[in-house]
Every structure is written in C-alpha cells, then in structure tokens.
Design a protein around this motif. Structure first.
Motif: not given
Length: 66
Positions: A14-15, A57-58, A61
């Motif tokens: 995630s971020a 990245l999800k 995000e």
C-alpha cells in the motif's frame, strides 16, 4: 504487523509502505540480502534485483509526491 517468510513471488503493498524497499521489515529473513529501495511510484510495480520478488501497489492506492 507479524513477521512472515519472504517466500512469495508477488507482494501487494500500500502507499503507507513507501518508500518501498526489499526485504521489508516484517519478513523473517529481513537480512537475507542488502536492502534495496525500489521505485514503484510511477508504474505501480517493481522487481527486486536480488531475490526477484515482484511488488505491486494495491488497486486504488494513491501515491502522493512531495
């Protein structure tokens, strides 16, 4: 976060995991190779040159720059 084996070939991040580096602190073998920072911000994907782990990245995000 509980420690886990770094045996996955693909890991979603995630971020809040940025700046991204491999290995990540939650991996049991966190010292398995030198820490390398991975540029994932522009493409949403990065590949570790040491262990071959693919980071993504999800979905959804948002990466905020400085």
């Amino acid at each position: 976060m509980a420690q886990q084996e770094n045996t996955h070939s693909e890991i979603e991040v995630s971020a809040t995991d940025l700046p991204l580096h491999c290995p990540m602190p939650q991996h049991l073998a966190w010292n398995s190779h030198p820490r390398v920072f991975l540029p994932i911000e522009k493409t949403g994907e990065a590949l570790c040159p040491y262990c071959g782990t693919h980071y993504r990245l999800k979905a959804g995000e948002v990466v905020k720059g400085h």
